[in-house]
Design a protein around this motif. Structure first.
Motif, PDB file in Angstrom:
ATOM      1  N   CYS A  44     -82.915  70.017  45.464  1.00 24.72           N
ATOM      2  CA  CYS A  44     -81.903  69.500  44.433  1.00 24.72           C
ATOM      3  C   CYS A  44     -81.861  68.377  44.011  1.00 24.72           C
ATOM      4  O   CYS A  44     -82.776  67.567  44.787  1.00 24.72           O
ATOM      5  CB  CYS A  44     -81.106  70.136  44.942  1.00 24.72           C
ATOM      6  N   GLU A  53     -78.860  70.596  49.712  1.00 19.91           N
ATOM      7  CA  GLU A  53     -78.678  71.554  50.325  1.00 19.91           C
ATOM      8  C   GLU A  53     -78.956  72.777  50.897  1.00 19.91           C
ATOM      9  O   GLU A  53     -78.812  72.474  52.233  1.00 19.91           O
ATOM     10  CB  GLU A  53     -80.982  72.161  48.909  1.00 19.91           C
ATOM     11  N   TRP A 110     -84.598  71.874  39.624  1.00 15.01           N
ATOM     12  CA  TRP A 110     -84.997  72.384  41.059  1.00 15.01           C
ATOM     13  C   TRP A 110     -86.258  71.641  41.082  1.00 15.01           C
ATOM     14  O   TRP A 110     -87.135  72.776  40.086  1.00 15.01           O
ATOM     15  CB  TRP A 110     -84.410  74.219  41.449  1.00 15.01           C
ATOM     16  N   CYS A 131     -76.773  74.428  46.235  1.00 14.54           N
ATOM     17  CA  CYS A 131     -76.779  72.532  46.198  1.00 14.54           C
ATOM     18  C   CYS A 131     -75.722  72.317  45.968  1.00 14.54           C
ATOM     19  O   CYS A 131     -75.236  72.842  44.965  1.00 14.54           O
ATOM     20  CB  CYS A 131     -78.023  72.764  45.241  1.00 14.54           C
ATOM     21  N   TYR A 153     -87.863  72.942  48.784  1.00  7.17           N
ATOM     22  CA  TYR A 153     -86.916  72.831  47.346  1.00  7.17           C
ATOM     23  C   TYR A 153     -86.523  72.316  47.619  1.00  7.17           C
ATOM     24  O   TYR A 153     -85.148  71.697  48.417  1.00  7.17           O
ATOM     25  CB  TYR A 153     -86.533  74.262  47.374  1.00  7.17           C
TER      26      TYR A 153
END
Length: 125
Positions: free
Chosen positions: A96, A6, A36, A22, A94
């Motif tokens: 992926c 990412e 996500w 990503c 966050y």
């Protein structure tokens, strides 16, 4: 086996935008639904958005619907998350993820077998 990296996280003021990317390696990317997820400190990792293998079907958590947009480019082995109207509660790492079952998008963590290392998103008020 797909490997994921990412990028695109950072610090932004409330109301601002960020675009996460990503990049996937491996030959199976186009056969994997992608998702996500995010994890805030002290909280469980939660689903944000998912996209089918072809990109034709997308799925969003209620908390981001209308503000975030997921997309993918199978020619570039990449999936993206455009995040607009960001709020302080969007602050999280966050991740992926690549799905390990059929091609439909899913919000179930157990359906994702490969994960990236995560990228930090911080939204200041």
């Amino acid at each position: 086996q797909v490997q994921l990296v990412e990028s695109g996280g950072g610090l932004v003021q409330a109301g601002g935008s960020l675009r996460l990317s990503c990049a996937a390696s491996g030959r199976t990317f186009s056969r994997s639904p992608m998702g996500w997820f995010r994890q805030a400190p002290g909280k469980e990792r939660e689903f944000v958005s998912g996209i089918s293998c072809s990109g034709g079907i997308t799925y969003y958590a209620d908390s981001v619907k209308g503000r975030f947009t997921i997309s993918r480019d199978n020619a570039k082995n990449s999936v993206y998350l455009q995040m607009n109207s960001l709020k302080p509660e969007d602050t999280a790492v966050y991740y992926c993820a690549a799905g390990s079952r059929d091609c439909g998008p899913t919000n179930n963590r157990a359906d994702y077998g490969v994960w990236g290392q995560g990228t930090q998103v911080t939204v200041s008020s």
